[in-house]
Structure formats: structure tokens, C-alpha cells
Design an enzyme around this catalytic site. Structure first.
Site, PDB file in Angstrom:
ATOM      1  N   CYS A 125       2.436   0.484  -8.571  1.00 14.61           N
ATOM      2  CA  CYS A 125       3.487   1.071  -7.731  1.00 14.61           C
ATOM      3  C   CYS A 125       4.739   1.268  -8.559  1.00 14.61           C
ATOM      4  O   CYS A 125       5.604   2.051  -8.211  1.00 14.61           O
ATOM      5  CB  CYS A 125       3.731   0.225  -6.490  1.00 14.61           C
ATOM      6  SG  CYS A 125       4.048  -1.465  -6.864  1.00 14.61           S
TER       7      CYS A 125
ATOM      8  N   GLY B  68       0.841  -1.200   0.000  1.00 10.57           N
ATOM      9  CA  GLY B  68       0.000   0.000   0.000  1.00 10.57           C
ATOM     10  C   GLY B  68       0.869   1.240   0.000  1.00 10.57           C
ATOM     11  O   GLY B  68       2.018   1.202  -0.426  1.00 10.57           O
ATOM     12  N   SER B  69       0.301   2.329   0.503  1.00  9.37           N
ATOM     13  CA  SER B  69       1.017   3.609   0.469  1.00  9.37           C
ATOM     14  C   SER B  69       2.126   3.631   1.512  1.00  9.37           C
ATOM     15  O   SER B  69       2.135   2.817   2.448  1.00  9.37           O
ATOM     16  CB  SER B  69       0.042   4.745   0.766  1.00  9.37           C
ATOM     17  OG  SER B  69      -0.387   4.621   2.116  1.00  9.37           O
TER      18      SER B  69
ATOM     19  N   GLY C 127       2.239   1.912   5.249  1.00  9.86           N
ATOM     20  CA  GLY C 127       3.345   1.021   5.597  1.00  9.86           C
ATOM     21  C   GLY C 127       4.069   1.471   6.848  1.00  9.86           C
ATOM     22  O   GLY C 127       4.517   0.655   7.654  1.00  9.86           O
TER      23      GLY C 127
ATOM     24  N   GLU D 176       5.743  -3.552   0.876  1.00 13.20           N
ATOM     25  CA  GLU D 176       5.901  -3.181  -0.531  1.00 13.20           C
ATOM     26  C   GLU D 176       5.065  -1.931  -0.722  1.00 13.20           C
ATOM     27  O   GLU D 176       3.849  -1.999  -0.869  1.00 13.20           O
ATOM     28  CB  GLU D 176       5.426  -4.350  -1.416  1.00 13.20           C
ATOM     29  CG  GLU D 176       6.019  -4.331  -2.794  1.00 13.20           C
ATOM     30  CD  GLU D 176       5.047  -3.807  -3.807  1.00 13.20           C
ATOM     31  OE1 GLU D 176       5.194  -2.620  -4.173  1.00 13.20           O
ATOM     32  OE2 GLU D 176       4.155  -4.547  -4.227  1.00 13.20           O
TER      33      GLU D 176
HETATM   34  C1  UN1 Z   1       2.191  -3.207  -7.855  1.00 19.98           C
HETATM   35  O1  UN1 Z   1       1.896  -2.228  -8.533  1.00 19.98           O
HETATM   36  O2  UN1 Z   1       1.886  -3.244  -6.632  1.00 19.98           O
HETATM   37  O3  UN1 Z   1       6.202  -4.787 -12.018  1.00 19.98           O
HETATM   38  C2  UN1 Z   1       2.841  -4.425  -8.393  1.00 19.98           C
HETATM   39  C3  UN1 Z   1       4.991  -4.616 -12.186  1.00 19.98           C
HETATM   40  C4  UN1 Z   1       4.029  -5.716 -11.784  1.00 19.98           C
HETATM   41  C5  UN1 Z   1       3.727  -5.655 -10.332  1.00 19.98           C
HETATM   42  C6  UN1 Z   1       3.256  -4.336  -9.826  1.00 19.98           C
HETATM   43  N1  UN1 Z   1       4.631  -6.978 -12.118  1.00 19.98           N
HETATM   44  O4  UN1 Z   1       4.536  -3.601 -12.680  1.00 19.98           O
END
Ligand code: UN1
Length: 514
Positions: free
Chosen positions: A297, A241-242, A246, A263
Site C-alpha cells: 500500500c 484492503g482497497s 474500506g 488502512e
Molecule cells: C501494506 O502494504 O499494507 O511501510 C503495509 C511499509 C511496510 C508496511 C506495508 N512496513 O511498506
């Protein structure tokens, strides 16, 4: 069409799913959360929320199941994961479509996401025969030393809306071969995908006689999330998450001396050198920044381009942006779907307004998209390219806005570009496009003077990682590593074992104690 899809995935018969919703349900008034279609702004179905008692029961079951599951030999645990991966293969298109329907990413990306879960399942099956420890020489005669990896316990998995299937998959497939049991708290924005995903894993585990390995608790942060992160029965909490979320999860889990796998946000940049393959750089940058409507992300949020090629490249980029088709995520030909909700649209609009105030120029997009018919109620925006002022001073670009905004900066020396790329608080993904291998090596400098991110790519964009590598980032991204390489170790506990196979009393460090 949506109801047919839900039916095929078994959701319409699920006791948690409410098909005769009024549209006025709220968690507070009715204990039901509505899963909304971000492309229309209309509800797809209601989902009954779990309460504190359900959380308690689920946790107790996961803890009890762990005691049995850990006894199953790891390659047999792999057999369960193999069957689960195959079951996802059988529903790849439907489950990918559900991801698209509920989250708003285009169908190709929804299918790609489920494929990511299948891939990690395959990986985990192989890994189930390779949970290898090492041996090391003992300093004492007739002694051995080795390391072994043991199941860790029930783990809490907290996921975000943007990867409602695969991020659970990374954690759960490795957790399962490691001998852990899983309790999943999904985002309340994508509960249907979570139910459909978890039901398949749970069904196959039950068929094999292992109940309660994969469980789901759909509840609010207050009732479920807070209890879970504070609960000592979970030695590991994996949270996505953000950065703000986290930081909170990390501090609560650290307060009870538990382990965290975080993450969190990224503020990912591409550096473009003058001798790069510019066609490749263009395609990769467009996908990286507008793909998933900027809600990965790993999305590309900043482009740092050499001043000698900036104007031409930016002109081409803007042209490419203007051909990107917005629309129904499930329709063929759509490249960009909606943002997840109105809050995200507001965050997008406010970042654009701030950028302008800070002296930036919006070259394309940056406004709500005008859609017609059903889609008029959706949360569509026109992806933006925003050029920073010549001073490169643009504070808004230091924050991660979870939306398709690409900030453009220019540089004259590679050192300067790398410094800019590293100047944000997050450290997830980074990329360089360069013709010269020296530039590429400087970006990947093993001294650490290059990219400071967990992911560093040469001649490919910032998003779209393969599952084989360890996925995660440094600094405010949280430091966790999931998915491939040796990430499995996060789901196990390490034990250093020493054995004396002689009859002498021998102390380490040569200490004599007669
Ligand atoms: C995410 O955005 O939380 O590398 C994961 C990537 C994808 C996973 C993104 N395999 O863009």
C-alpha cells in the site's frame, strides 16, 4: 521443497490443510480454497473454509475468553506477547519463506515482514507497562479527575494478501497487551501464512493457560466478512484492503456505531528536487516502485521530478529498471517476483493501455514477462516507467493500480510539486528528496500546507516504514493508525473518572441546585 517447508511449519498436519487436493477445488463446490503459488500458477495446498456455524462458535469463544483475558494484568499479557515474538524468531526464515511462496514477494522481503511482527511484539511488550492515562485538575474542590484505558473487547481483524503476516501482527500484538481477544479473517489468497502465523500465537497462549485469545476464521467475504463487520460483539474492526472495501466496511460498522481502524489504498509520490542526492533518490525510487512487485500500500506510484533534471534522471531510472532481476521469489538474486494473480496482471495491462490512450509514453516494461520452465505459469510482469504527457494530465495515475507502474510527472516550483502530490484521493505515504532543508521543511510544514499524507519522509522512499511510528493515512486511506506511537489507544476504551473525596454536593460549571 514446498512440502518440506509446510511440514516444518506444522501445516501438513493441520486439519484445515488439504494436501491431497485435485486442483479443481473451489469454495462453492467443495468448501475448499486453493492456496496458489503466484510464481508458477500451481496450487500449494487446499484449505478448508469455515462456515457460518464456525464463525458463530469462534465469535462466542472470543467473547467468553475476553472476559477472562482482560483480568490478567497488562504486564503479564506482555509476557505472552514476549514469548510469541520469540517463537517467531525461531521460525523467522521458514515463515518468511512461506510468505514468499504464497504471496510472491522475494524471500528477503518475506523475512522482513515476519521481522516486522517480531518488532511489533517487542514494542508491545514494552507498551504493556505503559498503558498510561493522564490526570487533570478538577474545577471542584476535593475532587480528582483522571483518564484510564480499558480493554475493548474481541476484535475482528481483516487482512489483505500483500502483508499476510505483519498486518495481523501489528493488530494482534497490541490488541493482546490491551486485553482484547482477536478473531482474524485473513485474505483467502494467503491462508497458509495465516494458519502458520496464528497457530504459533494460539499454541503459546494455550501453553500459558489462555485459550481462545488468537483465533482464525478462514471464510468467504459473504459468510464470514459480512457477518463479522455487522456483528455488535466486535466493538472494533480493523480492516486492511482497497478503498472500496474500506468504504463498505466503514459504513457497515458505523451503521452499528462500532469502531473501525482502516488502512486502505495509497497513491504515493516522491518529489525529487534538483539539489537532492540523486543516487539516493534513484535507489529509493526503484525499491519503492518495484519492491513487492508494486503490491505494497506504500509502493511508490508517482514520481514528481524537477523539470531541470527529469530527462537525465529518468534515463538512469530506466537503466536501473532494466537490470532488476525478475524470477522465483525464493531464489537468491531475484529482486522482483510475480503479481498475485491473473486479475492483477490484467489490471496492470489495462492501466498501461489506458495511460497510452491518455497520451503517456511507456519508457520501459509494461508487458507480461516471458518466463521459462515452471515460472512460465506465473503471473510475472515487467515493471513499468510511464512518462506523463507534458501537460501532466494523466487521469489513470489518479487510481491505485496494485502493480509496478511508476508514473513520471515534472514540475517547476515546489508548491506545484506539493500540490500534485496532494492531488489524489488517497493520503498514505509521501516523500521528498531535497538537499535544502527549507524544501524539506516546506514539505513537512506544520501549518499543514505540505504533504497531506499520514506518512511524510525526507530523503527516503515511500515504503518500508519502521514499526515505531504510527502507520496509516488520511483521506480515502481511511484515517486509521496502526503499529507504533500511541496506536495502542485504538485497541482500548478510554474512561474519564472523577472522584469526590469530600462531603459537599458540588456541580460542575458552578450550577447551584439547592
Ligand atoms: C501494506 O502494504 O499494507 O511501510 C503495509 C511499509 C511496510 C508496511 C506495508 N512496513 O511498506
Amino acid at each position: 521443497m514446498a512440502n518440506e517447508l509446510l511440514k516444518r511449519l506444522g501445516l501438513t498436519n493441520d486439519p484445515r490443510v488439504v494436501m491431497d487436493f485435485t486442483g479443481n477445488e473451489t469454495p462453492e463446490t467443495s468448501g475448499i480454497v486453493l492456496s496458489m503459488n503466484p510464481a508458477t500458477g500451481k496450487p500449494i495446498a487446499g484449505v478448508r473454509l469455515d462456515d457460518a456455524k464456525a464463525y458463530e462458535d469462534t465469535t462466542a469463544r472470543a467473547a467468553a475468553a475476553f472476559k477472562e483475558w482482560r483480568k490478567i494484568p497488562a504486564p503479564k499479557r506482555g509476557e505472552l506477547v514476549r514469548r510469541i515474538g520469540n517463537a517467531y524468531r525461531d521460525v523467522l526464515e521458514d515463515l518468511g519463506s512461506l510468505v514468499a511462496l504464497e504471496m510472491g514477494k522475494i524471500k528477503a522481503e518475506g523475512i522482513g515482514e515476519v521481522q516486522e511482527t517480531i518488532d511489533i511484539a517487542d514494542f508491545a511488550v514494552g507498551q504493556s507497562r505503559q498503558l498510561t492515562g493522564i490526570t487533570m485538575p478538577s474545577e471542584r474542590p476535593l475532587h480528582t479527575m483522571k483518564e484510564q484505558w480499558l480493554p475493548l473487547g474481541p476484535m475482528g481483524i481483516i487482512t489483505a494478501f500483500n502483508f499476510p503476516n505483519a498486518v495481523w501482527g501489528w493488530n494482534a500484538m497490541l490488541g493482546a497487551i490491551a486485553g482484547d481477544t482477536m478473531v482474524w479473517k485473513p485474505s483467502l489468497i494467503a491462508p497458509l501464512t495465516a494458519i502458520a502465523t496464528n497457530t504459533i500465537a494460539q499454541r503459546i497462549a494455550s501453553e500459558m493457560g489462555y485459550e481462545d485469545i488468537f483465533q482464525l476464521v478462514i471464510g468467504t467475504d459473504e459468510v464470514v466478512g459480512e457477518s463479522m463487520i455487522a456483528d455488535k460483539r466486535y466493538p472494533l474492526i480493523s480492516a486492511t484492503g482497497s478503498c472500496g472495501m474500506g468504504r463498505h466496511v466503514g459504513s457497515v460498522v458505523a451503521g452499528r456505531l462500532g469502531k473501525c481502524l482502516l488502512e486502505l489504498g495509497g497513491n504515493n509520490a516522491v518529489i525529487i528536487e534538483p539539489d537532492a542526492n540523486l543516487d539516493l533518490a534513484l535507489k529509493s525510487t526503484v525499491f519503492g516502485s518495484v519492491g513487492t512487485c508494486g503490491q505494497r500500500c506504500t509502493s511508490t506510484r508517482r514520481m514528481i521530478i524537477h523539470e531541470s533534471i527529469a530527462d537525465d534522471f529518468v534515463a538512469k531510472l530506466v537503466k536501473a529498471y532494466e537490470t532488476v532481476r525478475l524470477g522465483d521469489p525464493l531464489a537468491t538474486g531475484t529482486l522482483v517476483g510475480p503479481l498475485i494473480n491473473e486479475q492483477s496482471v490484467s489490471a496492470f495491462e489495462s492501466a498501461i493501455a489506458t495511460a497510452k490512450k491518455q497520451g503517456a509514453t511507456v519508457l520501459t516494461g509494461g508487458v507480461r514477462a516471458k518466463m521459462v520452465g515452471e515460472l512460465a505459469g506465473g503471473h510475472f510482469v515487467v515493471p513499468a516507467v510511464v512518462r506523463a504527457p507534458a501537460s501532466n494530465e494523466l487521469p489513470v495515475a489518479m487510481d491505485e493500480t496494485f502493480a509496478p507502474i511508476l508514473y513520471v510527472f515534472t514540475y517547476s516550483t515546489l508548491e506545484e510539486a506539493i500540490e500534485m502530490q496532494n492531488s489524489v484521493v488517497q493520503g498514505l505515504s509521501s516523500a521528498i528528496f531535497a538537499g535544502s532543508s527549507n524544501a524539506a521543511h516546506r514539505f513537512l510544514d506544520p501549518s499543514g500546507a505540505g504533504s497531506d499524507c499520514g506518512l511524510a519522509y525526507v530523503n527516503l522512499g515511500t515504503s518500508g516504514a519502521e514499526i515505531g511510528g504510527a502507520f496509516g493515512g488520511e483521506k480515502d486511506t481511511g484515517g486509521g493508525r496502526e503499529s507504533g506511537s500511541d496506536s495502542w489507544k485504538a485497541y482500548m476504551r478510554r474512561q474519564t473518572c472523577a472522584t469526590n473525596f469530600g462531603d459537599e454536593f458540588a456541580l460542575a460549571q458552578g450550577i447551584r441546585f439547592e
